[in-house]
Design a protein around this motif. Structure first.
Motif, mmCIF file in Angstrom:
data_model
loop_
_atom_site.group_PDB
_atom_site.id
_atom_site.type_symbol
_atom_site.label_atom_id
_atom_site.label_comp_id
_atom_site.label_asym_id
_atom_site.label_seq_id
_atom_site.Cartn_x
_atom_site.Cartn_y
_atom_site.Cartn_z
ATOM 1 N N LEU A 70 -3.443 -2.818 -1.677
ATOM 2 C CA LEU A 70 -2.853 -3.934 -1.046
ATOM 3 C C LEU A 70 -1.408 -4.244 -1.675
ATOM 4 O O LEU A 70 -0.325 -4.548 -0.967
ATOM 5 C CB LEU A 70 -3.698 -5.290 -1.336
ATOM 6 N N LEU A 71 -1.161 -4.090 -3.069
ATOM 7 C CA LEU A 71 -0.060 -4.176 -3.414
ATOM 8 C C LEU A 71 1.081 -3.153 -2.929
ATOM 9 O O LEU A 71 2.356 -3.667 -2.547
ATOM 10 C CB LEU A 71 0.184 -4.194 -5.087
ATOM 11 N N LEU A 72 0.811 -1.988 -2.825
ATOM 12 C CA LEU A 72 1.648 -0.982 -2.322
ATOM 13 C C LEU A 72 1.894 -1.192 -0.939
ATOM 14 O O LEU A 72 3.121 -1.118 -0.687
ATOM 15 C CB LEU A 72 0.837 0.386 -2.372
ATOM 16 N N SER A 73 1.109 -1.718 -0.071
ATOM 17 C CA SER A 73 1.265 -1.977 1.322
ATOM 18 C C SER A 73 2.346 -3.047 1.335
ATOM 19 O O SER A 73 3.220 -3.165 2.015
ATOM 20 C CB SER A 73 0.150 -2.656 1.969
ATOM 21 N N LEU A 74 2.412 -4.300 0.468
ATOM 22 C CA LEU A 74 3.246 -5.356 0.245
ATOM 23 C C LEU A 74 4.595 -4.807 -0.118
ATOM 24 O O LEU A 74 5.679 -5.101 0.393
ATOM 25 C CB LEU A 74 2.725 -6.455 -0.532
ATOM 26 N N ALA A 75 4.212 -3.943 -1.058
ATOM 27 C CA ALA A 75 5.632 -3.416 -1.518
ATOM 28 C C ALA A 75 6.335 -2.585 -0.774
ATOM 29 O O ALA A 75 7.882 -2.561 -0.621
ATOM 30 C CB ALA A 75 5.456 -2.471 -2.986
ATOM 31 N N ARG A 76 5.600 -1.554 0.230
ATOM 32 C CA ARG A 76 6.549 -0.840 1.175
ATOM 33 C C ARG A 76 7.016 -1.580 2.212
ATOM 34 O O ARG A 76 8.138 -1.348 2.657
ATOM 35 C CB ARG A 76 5.309 0.158 1.777
ATOM 36 N N ALA A 77 6.384 -2.723 2.624
ATOM 37 C CA ALA A 77 7.115 -3.824 3.495
ATOM 38 C C ALA A 77 8.260 -4.166 2.952
ATOM 39 O O ALA A 77 9.231 -4.746 3.799
ATOM 40 C CB ALA A 77 6.229 -4.943 4.065
ATOM 41 N N GLN A 78 8.491 -4.387 1.715
ATOM 42 C CA GLN A 78 9.699 -4.981 1.050
ATOM 43 C C GLN A 78 10.736 -4.002 1.104
ATOM 44 O O GLN A 78 12.163 -4.364 1.473
ATOM 45 C CB GLN A 78 9.270 -5.342 -0.568
ATOM 46 N N LYS A 79 10.632 -2.730 0.699
ATOM 47 C CA LYS A 79 11.760 -1.632 0.607
ATOM 48 C C LYS A 79 11.003 -0.486 0.841
ATOM 49 O O LYS A 79 10.115 -0.100 0.461
ATOM 50 C CB LYS A 79 12.340 -1.884 -0.969
ATOM 51 N N VAL A 80 12.159 0.353 1.062
ATOM 52 C CA VAL A 80 11.692 1.858 1.378
ATOM 53 C C VAL A 80 11.501 2.464 0.061
ATOM 54 O O VAL A 80 10.724 3.348 -0.393
ATOM 55 C CB VAL A 80 12.581 2.500 2.182
ATOM 56 N N ASP A 81 12.507 2.172 -0.921
ATOM 57 C CA ASP A 81 12.495 2.936 -2.290
ATOM 58 C C ASP A 81 11.678 1.992 -3.129
ATOM 59 O O ASP A 81 12.097 0.796 -3.497
ATOM 60 C CB ASP A 81 13.943 3.265 -2.771
ATOM 61 N N LEU A 82 10.682 2.356 -3.542
ATOM 62 C CA LEU A 82 9.756 1.613 -4.497
ATOM 63 C C LEU A 82 10.565 1.303 -5.682
ATOM 64 O O LEU A 82 10.014 0.429 -6.594
ATOM 65 C CB LEU A 82 8.548 2.371 -4.894
ATOM 66 N N ARG A 83 11.466 2.129 -6.188
ATOM 67 C CA ARG A 83 12.057 1.929 -7.630
ATOM 68 C C ARG A 83 13.131 0.656 -7.487
ATOM 69 O O ARG A 83 13.461 0.110 -8.771
ATOM 70 C CB ARG A 83 12.904 2.992 -7.832
ATOM 71 N N GLU A 84 13.008 0.187 -6.331
ATOM 72 C CA GLU A 84 14.274 -0.831 -6.215
ATOM 73 C C GLU A 84 13.259 -2.359 -5.622
ATOM 74 O O GLU A 84 13.992 -3.093 -5.417
ATOM 75 C CB GLU A 84 15.260 -0.755 -5.030
ATOM 76 N N ILE A 85 12.110 -2.205 -5.593
ATOM 77 C CA ILE A 85 11.532 -3.432 -5.310
ATOM 78 C C ILE A 85 11.450 -4.468 -6.502
ATOM 79 O O ILE A 85 11.670 -4.141 -7.579
ATOM 80 C CB ILE A 85 9.848 -2.998 -4.947
ATOM 81 N N SER A 86 11.542 -5.811 -5.855
ATOM 82 C CA SER A 86 11.285 -6.944 -6.850
ATOM 83 C C SER A 86 9.864 -7.287 -7.137
ATOM 84 O O SER A 86 8.962 -7.310 -6.138
ATOM 85 C CB SER A 86 11.772 -8.004 -6.214
ATOM 86 N N ILE A 87 9.490 -6.998 -8.383
ATOM 87 C CA ILE A 87 8.098 -7.056 -8.959
ATOM 88 C C ILE A 87 7.723 -8.480 -8.584
ATOM 89 O O ILE A 87 6.660 -8.758 -8.275
ATOM 90 C CB ILE A 87 7.883 -6.803 -10.423
#
Lengths: 247, 189, 189
Positions: free
Chosen positions: A21-38
């Motif tokens: 679930l977290l990954l799906s939310l993160a993907r919706a946030q940004k393409v590059d996971l290294r730049e997501i806001s935790i």
């Protein structure tokens, strides 16, 4: 009470655990996971779980455990650094670890999709429909020599033929004879005398060994009866006999 | 004559129901330059409706990929793998040999009873010895059939594996974290 | 392009589990000159390790007839006869015709089912009629191949017990060692 929207129910059924679930939310946030806001991701997750709860959806325990942990992470991230107790794990470190986990799961999910998209045998490419097949015909050769055969029969014969044990007759000194001889001779022995002195004078080595064995047993028997005293320095040293001092 | 030997190699690979290693081909075709013959045959079949391919060191003929639409008709779709199955297979392929616990650490969920069974039943995954750590957990790895099914010459051909390795995405989180920490220290100095 | 259509026909015939009629090929490969394509493919494969052939109006690929011998490869294996096998063979040779029960009485142990099978498969022992006693047990005897394998003209050439003793083959020291070996290895290995 209104029915919970079906879409959300299905969506929750579809998650394979909180990390999914977290990954799906993160993907919706940004393409590059290294730049997501935790922090933002944590809030999205907590919203999601809260929403599910309001709709009275059954949430598996691990979603709630993750929610509790994320709530803790959120508060730690928001607190001024100075107020934290010494020994607590650095919240930035926890956030980074979570991001690393998400990146790794994302990489494998992506790899799986690329793997499935390849030209697969039986779907995109096909092997020959009716191969003749390859056969290996085995021919056995037995490695047995004539000698092996005869040796085997000899072995079986030796094993199964009756065996007769014959004990050869030989000269011996009986225990009775030894008892009589030692008892007779010890009566005159005031000093210690070697047991050899009690043996009859014989030339046959076999008979001499028999006499020694019988005389030794006779000496033990006489000692038990108190009719002789025995003395030996150590194991295998000469054995001495004498008449008992008080006897 | 190399042509006579090429024919023999061609016939042997063609007749086999399984992909064959060079040694297996030689066992049937006889002594000769099997690799040379295979290379010539690959060239000969290039662009035809049938191709000679090497997968994980084993050779077989298969139809050209661009003709899939003609051949798929009337055939049963191959069994679909679940999402968990796909992820687990990818993790094993990119990390092998890998333990069940390591798979679960990456996926963040327990591996359902049937997931590994399905992959093993398909012949793509096999137990690959135990890891010499406390508990001696069993590890899993892919099989030659896996490479052959997915059209891979070797594990090096796994899509994007070099990039993933270079980015450290095949390293465990702990290791990646430590490396990041070292890099940050270096920058602060 | 006729070549593109030839490729399709080639792939369809190759992948089919059974020989196909021209109509069946067309159903997969699509509209086109199937017969023309088949004729071109026959020419193309002529003299190769694989041939495209028609049998009763149906088309299929097969390996070239002159290479059929490659598909059936013989492999010679040198195998050791087990101790039980050699002993059983020796008893049959010395006592034939002999029943299984008699062999067991002489050997002093039960004869495993496979032991006699192996001797018969090797061509050294054959069933030799039934003994006319209650139960009518089968008897066994040696074959001419047995004599020729061991270089014997007849069974009368087998040395007698006295000869064996003189040659030291009844030596009880050997027996003691043998029995130790039997205890350690287990009978009938």
């Amino acid at each position: 009470m209104s029915e919970p929207p079906e879409q959300l129910t299905l969506a929750l059924d579809g998650w394979e655990g909180p990390l999914d679930l977290l990954l799906s939310l993160a993907r919706a946030q940004k393409v590059d996971l290294r730049e997501i806001s935790i922090l933002q991701l944590v809030e999205q997750y907590l919203d999601y779980v809260e929403q599910a709860r309001r709709l009275r959806l059954e949430l598996a325990a691990d979603y709630l455990v993750m929610a509790a942990w994320l709530a803790y992470l959120k508060s730690a991230l928001l607190l001024p650094r100075a107020t934290q107790e010494v020994g607590d794990t650095d919240p930035d470190e926890l956030a980074l670890r979570l991001q690393l986990r998400l990146e790794r799961l994302d990489a494998m999910r992506d790899a799986g999709a690329r793997l499935m998209a390849r030209d697969r045998v039986g779907r995109d490419v096909f092997r020959r429909g009716a191969p003749e097949g390859l056969q290996v015909v085995r021919r056995s050769f037995w490695d047995v020599e004539y000698y092996d055969l005869l040796a085997a029969y000899g072995r079986v014969s030796a094993r199964s033929r009756p065996v007769l044990h014959v004990v050869r007759e030989r000269e011996v000194m009986t225990l009775e004879a030894a008892l009589a001889r030692v008892a007779g001779l010890v009566g005159s022995a005031i000093d210690w005398r070697d047991i050899q002195a009690f043996l009859p004078d014989v030339t046959s080595a076999a008979l001499r060994r028999s006499a020694l064995a019988s005389s030794f047993l006779a000496a033990l028997e006489l000692a038990r009866q108190g009719r002789v005293e025995l003395h030996q320095e150590r194991s295998f040293a000469p054995l001495y006999l004498r008449r008992p001092a008080t006897g | 004559m190399s042509d006579a030997f090429d024919r023999a190699v061609e016939a042997v690979v063609f007749a086999s129901p399984e992909p064959l290693t060079v040694e297996a081909i030689r066992a049937h075709a006889g002594e000769g330059d099997v690799r040379g013959a295979l290379a010539r045959l690959v060239t000969r079949y290039r662009g035809r409706g049938i191709e000679l391919v090497e997968r994980g060191g084993r050779w077989h003929f298969q139809t050209a990929a661009d003709l899939a639409h003609l051949l798929r008709r009337g055939r049963d779709e191959i069994r679909k793998l679940s999402r968990a199955g796909i992820e687990t297979l990818a993790i094993i392929a990119y990390h092998e040999p890998v333990t069940r616990a390591e798979i679960e650490a990456i996926r963040g969920v327990q591996t359902a009873r049937g997931t590994l069974d399905v992959l093993m039943e398909a012949g793509w995954v096999r137990p690959a010895g135990r890891r010499e750590v406390p508990g001696r957990p069993l590890t899993f790895a892919t099989t030659p059939e896996f490479l052959s099914h997915f059209g891979l010459n070797s594990r090096r051909d796994l899509p994007g594996i070099d990039d993933l390795r270079a980015a450290g995405l095949l390293d465990p989180v702990d290791l990646a974290f430590d490396q990041l920490a070292v890099e940050n220290l270096g920058e602060e100095d």
